[in-house]
Motif scaffolding. Structure first.
Motif, PDB file in Angstrom:
ATOM      1  N   GLU A 101       0.687  -1.355   0.115  1.00  0.00           N
ATOM      2  CA  GLU A 101       0.302  -0.526   0.182  1.00  0.00           C
ATOM      3  C   GLU A 101       0.883   1.085   0.100  1.00  0.00           C
ATOM      4  O   GLU A 101       1.034   2.299  -1.180  1.00  0.00           O
ATOM      5  CB  GLU A 101      -0.853   0.330   1.317  1.00  0.00           C
ATOM      6  CG  GLU A 101      -1.633   1.345   0.829  1.00  0.00           C
ATOM      7  CD  GLU A 101      -2.810   1.155   0.308  1.00  0.00           C
ATOM      8  OE1 GLU A 101      -3.891   1.764   0.330  1.00  0.00           O
ATOM      9  OE2 GLU A 101      -3.221  -0.444  -0.265  1.00  0.00           O
ATOM     10  N   GLY A 102       1.892   1.356   0.955  1.00  0.00           N
ATOM     11  CA  GLY A 102       2.861   2.670   1.207  1.00  0.00           C
ATOM     12  C   GLY A 102       3.210   2.214   0.075  1.00  0.00           C
ATOM     13  O   GLY A 102       4.101   3.479  -0.855  1.00  0.00           O
ATOM     14  N   GLN A 103       3.665   1.009  -1.577  1.00  0.00           N
ATOM     15  CA  GLN A 103       4.984   1.249  -2.161  1.00  0.00           C
ATOM     16  C   GLN A 103       4.189   1.796  -3.554  1.00  0.00           C
ATOM     17  O   GLN A 103       4.167   2.797  -4.001  1.00  0.00           O
ATOM     18  CB  GLN A 103       5.076  -0.109  -2.528  1.00  0.00           C
ATOM     19  CG  GLN A 103       6.789  -0.593  -1.192  1.00  0.00           C
ATOM     20  CD  GLN A 103       6.541  -1.554  -1.284  1.00  0.00           C
ATOM     21  OE1 GLN A 103       5.598  -2.675  -2.426  1.00  0.00           O
ATOM     22  NE2 GLN A 103       6.971  -2.503   0.033  1.00  0.00           N
ATOM     23  N   LEU A 130       6.928   6.050 -15.607  1.00  0.00           N
ATOM     24  CA  LEU A 130       6.963   4.889 -15.801  1.00  0.00           C
ATOM     25  C   LEU A 130       7.987   4.266 -14.617  1.00  0.00           C
ATOM     26  O   LEU A 130       8.077   3.400 -13.567  1.00  0.00           O
ATOM     27  CB  LEU A 130       6.341   4.025 -16.310  1.00  0.00           C
ATOM     28  CG  LEU A 130       5.287   4.184 -17.308  1.00  0.00           C
ATOM     29  CD1 LEU A 130       4.584   2.582 -18.368  1.00  0.00           C
ATOM     30  CD2 LEU A 130       3.817   3.511 -16.488  1.00  0.00           C
ATOM     31  N   LEU A 131       9.130   4.849 -15.587  1.00  0.00           N
ATOM     32  CA  LEU A 131      10.655   3.997 -14.905  1.00  0.00           C
ATOM     33  C   LEU A 131      10.752   5.269 -13.647  1.00  0.00           C
ATOM     34  O   LEU A 131      11.039   4.069 -12.484  1.00  0.00           O
ATOM     35  CB  LEU A 131      11.982   4.605 -15.854  1.00  0.00           C
ATOM     36  CG  LEU A 131      11.585   3.942 -17.190  1.00  0.00           C
ATOM     37  CD1 LEU A 131      12.643   4.279 -18.018  1.00  0.00           C
ATOM     38  CD2 LEU A 131      12.061   1.882 -17.325  1.00  0.00           C
ATOM     39  N   ALA A 132      10.107   6.329 -13.457  1.00  0.00           N
ATOM     40  CA  ALA A 132      10.638   6.674 -11.885  1.00  0.00           C
ATOM     41  C   ALA A 132       9.784   6.145 -11.092  1.00  0.00           C
ATOM     42  O   ALA A 132      10.407   5.437  -9.857  1.00  0.00           O
ATOM     43  CB  ALA A 132       9.986   7.931 -12.265  1.00  0.00           C
ATOM     44  N   SER A 133       8.507   5.720 -11.297  1.00  0.00           N
ATOM     45  CA  SER A 133       7.992   4.481 -10.416  1.00  0.00           C
ATOM     46  C   SER A 133       8.293   3.729 -10.327  1.00  0.00           C
ATOM     47  O   SER A 133       8.011   3.112  -8.766  1.00  0.00           O
ATOM     48  CB  SER A 133       6.698   4.623 -10.997  1.00  0.00           C
ATOM     49  OG  SER A 133       6.273   5.564 -10.955  1.00  0.00           O
ATOM     50  N   VAL A 134       8.814   3.305 -10.960  1.00  0.00           N
ATOM     51  CA  VAL A 134       9.513   1.482 -10.359  1.00  0.00           C
ATOM     52  C   VAL A 134      10.816   2.039  -9.838  1.00  0.00           C
ATOM     53  O   VAL A 134      10.891   1.224  -8.730  1.00  0.00           O
ATOM     54  CB  VAL A 134      10.077   0.537 -11.774  1.00  0.00           C
ATOM     55  CG1 VAL A 134      10.825  -0.099 -11.312  1.00  0.00           C
ATOM     56  CG2 VAL A 134       8.599   0.213 -12.627  1.00  0.00           C
ATOM     57  N   VAL A 135      11.707   2.599 -10.207  1.00  0.00           N
ATOM     58  CA  VAL A 135      13.155   2.952  -9.437  1.00  0.00           C
ATOM     59  C   VAL A 135      12.325   3.074  -7.974  1.00  0.00           C
ATOM     60  O   VAL A 135      13.103   3.118  -6.728  1.00  0.00           O
ATOM     61  CB  VAL A 135      13.718   3.875  -9.876  1.00  0.00           C
ATOM     62  CG1 VAL A 135      15.035   4.030  -9.620  1.00  0.00           C
ATOM     63  CG2 VAL A 135      13.805   2.812 -11.558  1.00  0.00           C
ATOM     64  N   GLY A 270       8.486  -4.585  -4.102  1.00  0.00           N
ATOM     65  CA  GLY A 270       8.297  -3.032  -4.153  1.00  0.00           C
ATOM     66  C   GLY A 270       8.138  -2.546  -5.718  1.00  0.00           C
ATOM     67  O   GLY A 270       7.336  -1.635  -5.688  1.00  0.00           O
ATOM     68  N   ALA A 271       8.827  -2.604  -6.676  1.00  0.00           N
ATOM     69  CA  ALA A 271       8.874  -1.970  -7.854  1.00  0.00           C
ATOM     70  C   ALA A 271       8.173  -2.178  -8.151  1.00  0.00           C
ATOM     71  O   ALA A 271       7.625  -1.567  -9.252  1.00  0.00           O
ATOM     72  CB  ALA A 271       9.989  -2.332  -8.840  1.00  0.00           C
ATOM     73  N   LEU A 272       7.025  -3.492  -8.422  1.00  0.00           N
ATOM     74  CA  LEU A 272       5.456  -3.659  -9.443  1.00  0.00           C
ATOM     75  C   LEU A 272       5.140  -3.332  -8.695  1.00  0.00           C
ATOM     76  O   LEU A 272       3.737  -2.698  -9.314  1.00  0.00           O
ATOM     77  CB  LEU A 272       5.306  -5.562  -9.407  1.00  0.00           C
ATOM     78  CG  LEU A 272       6.189  -5.786 -10.449  1.00  0.00           C
ATOM     79  CD1 LEU A 272       6.394  -7.368 -10.619  1.00  0.00           C
ATOM     80  CD2 LEU A 272       6.146  -5.228 -11.783  1.00  0.00           C
ATOM     81  N   ALA A 273       5.108  -3.083  -6.960  1.00  0.00           N
ATOM     82  CA  ALA A 273       3.757  -1.783  -6.765  1.00  0.00           C
ATOM     83  C   ALA A 273       4.162  -0.252  -6.749  1.00  0.00           C
ATOM     84  O   ALA A 273       2.696  -0.268  -6.993  1.00  0.00           O
ATOM     85  CB  ALA A 273       4.268  -2.415  -4.852  1.00  0.00           C
ATOM     86  N   GLY A 274       5.347  -0.279  -6.857  1.00  0.00           N
ATOM     87  CA  GLY A 274       5.184   1.202  -8.069  1.00  0.00           C
ATOM     88  C   GLY A 274       4.483   1.669  -9.171  1.00  0.00           C
ATOM     89  O   GLY A 274       4.216   2.949  -9.175  1.00  0.00           O
ATOM     90  N   LEU A 275       5.046   0.501  -9.837  1.00  0.00           N
ATOM     91  CA  LEU A 275       4.723   0.430 -11.822  1.00  0.00           C
ATOM     92  C   LEU A 275       2.726   0.443 -11.356  1.00  0.00           C
ATOM     93  O   LEU A 275       2.217   1.185 -11.961  1.00  0.00           O
ATOM     94  CB  LEU A 275       5.041  -0.502 -11.852  1.00  0.00           C
ATOM     95  CG  LEU A 275       4.439  -0.932 -13.146  1.00  0.00           C
ATOM     96  CD1 LEU A 275       4.999   0.109 -14.018  1.00  0.00           C
ATOM     97  CD2 LEU A 275       5.233  -2.273 -14.353  1.00  0.00           C
ATOM     98  N   ALA A 276       2.079   0.216 -10.962  1.00  0.00           N
ATOM     99  CA  ALA A 276       0.633  -0.108  -9.619  1.00  0.00           C
ATOM    100  C   ALA A 276       0.565   1.678  -9.501  1.00  0.00           C
ATOM    101  O   ALA A 276      -0.600   2.032 -10.059  1.00  0.00           O
ATOM    102  CB  ALA A 276       0.344  -1.112  -8.893  1.00  0.00           C
ATOM    103  N   GLY A 277       1.233   1.848  -9.171  1.00  0.00           N
ATOM    104  CA  GLY A 277       0.199   2.998  -8.492  1.00  0.00           C
ATOM    105  C   GLY A 277       1.262   4.417 -10.066  1.00  0.00           C
ATOM    106  O   GLY A 277       0.283   5.488 -10.042  1.00  0.00           O
ATOM    107  N   ALA A 278       2.362   3.769 -10.409  1.00  0.00           N
ATOM    108  CA  ALA A 278       2.036   5.215 -11.847  1.00  0.00           C
ATOM    109  C   ALA A 278       1.004   4.603 -12.694  1.00  0.00           C
ATOM    110  O   ALA A 278      -0.216   5.519 -13.423  1.00  0.00           O
ATOM    111  CB  ALA A 278       3.102   4.313 -12.826  1.00  0.00           C
TER     112      ALA A 278
END
Length: 444
Positions: A101-103, A130-135, A270-278
């Motif tokens: 959730e936080g990621q 997308l790359l920034a969200s993943v990283v 965490g990177a895939l969760a960040g991609l979901a946020g993107a």
């Protein structure tokens, strides 16, 4: 079985089922528990004053009744699937990540900063977002791995607590004018949100309303799920990942760097969760603005999708569709007078219905095997001493030796004495060693 309170009929039924960790028993039990979960959901709706029939109809109309409804359901499927696949990767390594959730929020924060700060023309801006969200989310999850490596902080605890820190960071960013708070227009009141990301930083969809629309995020999520499923099943890295999850000591003895591999798996999750946020930031599922509550519990629901799918990325695809349908149809329940939070109750019951059967059946199988008596082992009969056949002496000395019971010269085999006085030979395992020596003396 008696301690479980099962009578003779129940014991015979369990013997016929022969419950195991897989097979048709688990499938049959899952169907039964899902039916019970749906029945309990209908009962809860009736108790709260609603109509189960009207609620089911509203749920269907909001999620599957038309192409437009399916478009809304599939918009939720993409971020749910990405979070679930990331959870599958981390769980396979034994590093359980529950901070998705936080990621998701950190990924949206990093993507919004890049999208609003960089003036890049064309679709390159979308790629950078997308790359920034993943990283960003990958580094955020990697901090938990570093805390575990250097300070011994539990992964589950650190990832969960960092979720609250991520929520505070989002709140600070959208309430700070020099960071990401929206620009003031005239004398209007500023809201705790960012400006919308530019058009070239948004994902496009195939199809037009009211026809079926497939957003690019769904295609990306399915491709990621299939690729990671193949990597974990067919590559050396996937085998090492599974080895670390099953037995870290054995993996370390085989030369696998357990800490490094687990940290990489956690960062990927965490990177895939960040991609979901993107995807939440750049797809039509939201307002394309960074907001404190924009995660919409996608991180928690994605974790439940992985749990129901039993950490299988391919199986997570249909499960994510089911949860997307529940999300899209839940907004229509308010029209029937049913509280929308009952959708969360239905999801919880379905999770229990899918997860409980293999666990319960496996427990019953182990209990049944423990209650069965061990098969008796056959004891080999004691060997008997061979009886020497009488021999005809070749010379008078041999004859006298036979008469007196003495062994002929040069012979190492004992010669039995006269039949009238010699006792029967004893079994090798009968008596003590002194008794056997005395017996041999009498035979000599």
């Amino acid at each position: 079985m008696a301690s479980l309170g099962i009578d003779g009929t129940g014991q015979r039924l369990l013997r016929r089922l022969n419950p195991g960790p897989g097979g048709w028993q688990v499938g049959l039990a899952t169907v039964a528990t899902v039916g019970v979960a749906l029945g309990l959901s209908a009962l809860l709706i009736a108790v709260t004053g609603g109509s189960p029939t009207a609620s089911t109809k509203a749920l269907y109309q909001g999620s599957m009744a038309s192409p437009a409804a399916w478009s809304t359901s599939l918009l939720y499927v993409a971020p749910l699937l990405l979070v679930a696949v990331g959870a599958c990767v981390s769980a396979r390594s034994g590093f359980f990540n529950i901070g998705q959730e936080g990621q998701v929020l950190i990924g949206a924060l990093a993507g919004a900063w890049v999208g609003l700060r960089l003036a890049v023309p064309g679709p390159l801006l979308l790629v950078l977002v997308l790359l920034a969200s993943v990283v960003g989310a990958g580094v955020w999850a990697g901090l938990s791995a570093l805390m575990y490596r250097f300070r011994g902080v539990n992964i589950v605890v650190s990832t969960m607590l960092m979720t609250f820190l991520a929520q505070q960071l989002i709140s600070f960013a959208v309430n700070t004018p020099w960071l990401l708070q929206e620009s003031r227009l005239g004398r209007g009141t500023l809201s705790p949100q960012s400006n919308p990301v530019p058009e070239n930083a948004r994902l496009t969809s195939l199809g037009d309303y009211p026809n079926l629309q497939l957003n690019g995020g769904l295609v990306l999520a399915v491709v990621v799920a299939v690729v990671l499923a193949l990597v974990m099943a067919r590559t050396r890295w996937g085998f090492r990942l599974k080895m670390v999850g099953l037995n870290p000591a054995t993996a370390r003895h085989a030369g696998v760097r357990v800490g490094a591999l687990g940290g990489i798996a956690l960062a990927i999750s965490g990177a895939l969760a960040g991609l979901a946020g993107a995807l939440l930031l750049t797809s039509p599922v939201s307002t394309n603005r960074l907001q404190p509550g924009m995660s919409l519990n996608i991180g928690w629901d994605g974790l439940l999708v992985a749990l129901v799918a039993r950490n299988n990325p391919l199986l997570a695809i249909p499960v994510a569709v089911l949860f997307g349908v529940l999300r899209a149809g839940g907004s229509f329940l308010a029209a029937t007078g049913v509280p929308s939070f009952l959708v969360d109750v239905v999801k919880a019951l379905l999770v229990l219905a899918f997860v409980a059967p293999p666990v319960v059946i496996g427990m019953l199988r182990r209990r049944r095997l423990a209650d069965e008596p061990a098969a008796p082992t056959a004891t080999p009969p004691a060997p008997t001493a061979p009886t020497a056949a009488p021999t005809t002496p070749a010379d008078p000395a041999a004859g006298s030796a036979q008469a007196t019971g003495a062994a002929p010269a040069g012979s190492t085999d004992p010669v039995p004495g006269p039949r009238t006085t010699a006792p029967p030979p004893a079994a090798p395992d009968a008596g003590t060693a002194s008794d056997q020596d005395a017996m041999e003396g009498r035979l000599a």
